[in-house]
Enzyme design. Structure first.
Site, PDB file in Angstrom:
ATOM      1  N   GLN A 171       7.573  -5.185  -4.474  1.00 11.79           N
ATOM      2  CA  GLN A 171       6.619  -4.958  -5.188  1.00 11.79           C
ATOM      3  C   GLN A 171       7.289  -3.883  -6.164  1.00 11.79           C
ATOM      4  O   GLN A 171       7.372  -2.859  -6.098  1.00 11.79           O
ATOM      5  CB  GLN A 171       5.184  -4.577  -5.056  1.00 11.79           C
ATOM      6  CG  GLN A 171       4.383  -4.563  -6.085  1.00 11.79           C
ATOM      7  CD  GLN A 171       2.927  -4.000  -5.809  1.00 11.79           C
ATOM      8  OE1 GLN A 171       2.799  -3.013  -5.613  1.00 11.79           O
ATOM      9  NE2 GLN A 171       2.005  -4.944  -5.916  1.00 11.79           N
ATOM     10  N   MET A 189       0.704  -1.316  -0.114  1.00 12.22           N
ATOM     11  CA  MET A 189      -0.169   0.087   0.024  1.00 12.22           C
ATOM     12  C   MET A 189       1.097   1.201  -0.050  1.00 12.22           C
ATOM     13  O   MET A 189       1.550   1.578   1.025  1.00 12.22           O
ATOM     14  CB  MET A 189      -0.965   0.025   1.293  1.00 12.22           C
ATOM     15  CG  MET A 189      -1.903  -1.007   1.227  1.00 12.22           C
ATOM     16  SD  MET A 189      -2.985  -1.243   2.662  1.00 12.22           S
ATOM     17  CE  MET A 189      -1.853  -2.199   3.808  1.00 12.22           C
ATOM     18  N   GLY A 210      -5.458  -5.889   3.140  1.00 13.09           N
ATOM     19  CA  GLY A 210      -5.033  -4.545   2.897  1.00 13.09           C
ATOM     20  C   GLY A 210      -5.147  -3.598   4.136  1.00 13.09           C
ATOM     21  O   GLY A 210      -4.688  -3.631   4.968  1.00 13.09           O
ATOM     22  N   GLY A 240     -11.762  -6.953   0.439  1.00 13.86           N
ATOM     23  CA  GLY A 240     -12.794  -7.061   1.171  1.00 13.86           C
ATOM     24  C   GLY A 240     -12.487  -8.000   2.416  1.00 13.86           C
ATOM     25  O   GLY A 240     -13.766  -8.129   3.013  1.00 13.86           O
ATOM     26  N   CYS A 258      -2.836  -1.611  -9.944  1.00 16.23           N
ATOM     27  CA  CYS A 258      -2.997  -0.110  -9.231  1.00 16.23           C
ATOM     28  C   CYS A 258      -3.638   0.802 -10.558  1.00 16.23           C
ATOM     29  O   CYS A 258      -2.943   0.613 -11.801  1.00 16.23           O
ATOM     30  CB  CYS A 258      -1.375   0.502  -8.937  1.00 16.23           C
ATOM     31  SG  CYS A 258      -1.732   2.275  -8.461  1.00 16.23           S
TER      32      CYS A 258
END
Length: 353
Positions: free
Chosen positions: A70, A18, A235, A213, A100
Site C-alpha cells: 500500500q 494497519m 482490520g 465492522g 486514511c
C-alpha cells in the site's frame, strides 16, 4: 514465489493495512494461520521510498505471498516510480491509500482527503497502471466531511474505474477530516454496508471489497455468498484476535487449515523468531503481534503479561515465548487434528465450571 502478474488475485478475504501493526513480522505469522488470505503492508509513503531506505520498507519474506504493497501519495509520477519499485520487489498488487484521515497524511495531501479530488486519484491510478503489470487497486472511504452523498461516491468510483483500477476496497464509513481522531474515524461515523453493496450492483464488473465492522467469519461468508461481493477485508479484529484467521482456509477457500491449535501456530513461528533474533531483531518486535493469540482461552492473561514484561528485556530470547506458552491451558491434545475454535473453547470451559 510471486504470483503470475496477470493472474487475478483471490480477494475473498484480506487483512487490512494497519500502521504500526501489519509489519513483516505480523504478516509472516498471519501466513502461518492462512495460506490464502491476501495480506497488505502498512502504508508506505512515496517520499519514504524515494528519499529513504527503500529496502527497509519493502523487505518481506517470500512466505508472505500473496502480498500487496500500500502506497501513500498524490503525485502520479512519484506513485508510478514507487509502483515499479514494488513490482520489482515481487509484490502481487499495488494499492493506493485514499482512506486514511490522520492530520499527518492530510498535510501530505494524500489519504482520505484525495476523495475530494477524484480526477487526481484517476490520474494516479492511470500512471501506476502504465508503470506495472500487476494489479493496481484503491482503498477508499464512502465519503469525507459533507461530501458524503451516494451520488458523490458513484462519481468517484466512475473516474477511478475508468482509469483502470483493478479493484476498489471500500471502508464503509465516511471520514471526518477535522474534529475526529483516526481512532474515532474508525468507530464514530456510522457503518453503511448497504452503500458498498449498492456500489457493487452499480459497477458489477469492478471487483469490490468491503471493509469496516467485520469481526466474524460468518459475516464474511454471508457477504460473499448472499451479497455478491468479491471480497471482505478485516482490520483490527484480525490483529487483536489473530486466531480468527486459522479457520479461513477451510471455510472460505476449501483447503486444509495449516494449523489446528494456537500451540501449533506458535511452534511454527519459533524458527522464524530464531532467525530474526540472529539478525539482531529485538524479540519484542515480534512478540507484540502475538498478544491476542490465545484470546478467550484459560491462561491468556498470563500469556500476555509474560510477553509484555519479559520480551523487552535486554537479551530476551525464545525462552520468553516458551515460558509464556507454558502458562496457557492447551485447547486440544497434540493428536487432535480438527480445528479448535478459541472463543468456543473459552465458552465451553466457562460453562463447565
Amino acid at each position: 514465489m510471486s504470483l503470475n502478474p496477470t493472474a487475478l488475485l483471490d480477494r475473498r478475504l484480506s487483512v487490512a493495512p494497519m500502521l504500526d501493526w501489519t509489519d513483516r513480522h505480523f504478516r509472516y505469522f498471519a501466513r502461518l494461520l492462512s495460506r490464502h488470505t491476501l495480506l497488505y503492508t502498512e502504508m508506505v509513503t512515496t517520499g519514504a521510498l524515494i528519499h529513504g531506505d527503500s529496502a527497509r520498507f519493502l523487505r518481506y519474506d517470500s512466505a508472505e505471498h500473496p502480498l500487496a504493497l500500500q502506497l501513500g501519495g498524490s503525485d502520479p509520477a512519484e506513485l508510478a516510480r514507487c509502483a515499479r519499485m514494488g513490482a520489482d520487489w515481487g509484490y502481487d498488487e499495488i494499492n493506493l491509500n485514499v482512506g486514511c484521515p490522520s492530520d499527518r497524511v492530510q498535510n501530505g495531501r494524500f489519504g482520505a482527503c484525495l476523495m475530494a479530488e477524484p480526477a487526481l486519484v484517476a490520474d494516479c491510478v492511470a500512471a501506476m497502471k502504465a508503470a506495472v503489470s500487476i494489479p493496481v487497486t484503491v482503498k477508499s472511504r464512502i465519503g469525507i466531511d459533507d461530501r458524503d452523498s451516494y451520488e458523490e461516491l458513484v462519481a468517484f468510483t466512475e473516474q477511478v474505474a475508468a482509469a483502470g483500477c483493478d479493484a476498489l476496497i471500500v471502508h464503509a464509513r465516511k471520514a471526518w477530516l477535522q474534529g475526529l481522531s483516526p481512532r474515532e474515524n474508525r468507530e464514530v461515523p456510522p457503518l453503511r454496508w448497504g452503500w458498498v453493496l449498492a456500489l457493487k450492483q452499480d459497477f458489477p464488473t469492478l471487483p469490490m471489497v468491503l471493509n469496516g465492522g467485520v469481526t466474524r467469519l460468518e459475516q464474511v461468508e454471508e457477504l460473499l455468498s448472499e451479497r455478491q461481493l468479491d471480497g471482505v477485508m478485516i482490520g483490527r479484529e484480525a490483529y487483536q484476535n489473530p486466531w480468527l484467521l486459522a479457520d479461513v482456509d477451510r471455510r472460505l477457500f476449501g483447503t486444509a487449515n495449516p494449523v489446528s491449535t494456537p500451540q501449533q501456530a506458535l511452534a511454527a513461528f519459533l524458527p522464524y523468531v530464531e532467525r530474526q533474533l540472529a539478525e539482531g531483531v529485538p524479540l519484542a518486535s515480534m512478540t507484540r503481534h502475538l498478544l491476542g493469540l490465545f484470546h478467550a482461552c484459560p491462561g491468556a492473561k498470563a500469556w500476555r503479561r509474560t510477553l509484555s514484561e519479559q520480551a523487552h528485556r535486554p537479551g530476551a530470547g525464545i525462552e520468553v515465548l516458551t515460558t509464556a506458552a507454558s502458562r496457557v491451558s492447551p485447547r486440544a491434545s497434540e493428536s487432535e487434528s480438527e480445528f479448535v475454535d478459541c472463543a468456543s473453547f473459552g465458552r465451553h470451559a466457562a460453562g463447565a465450571r
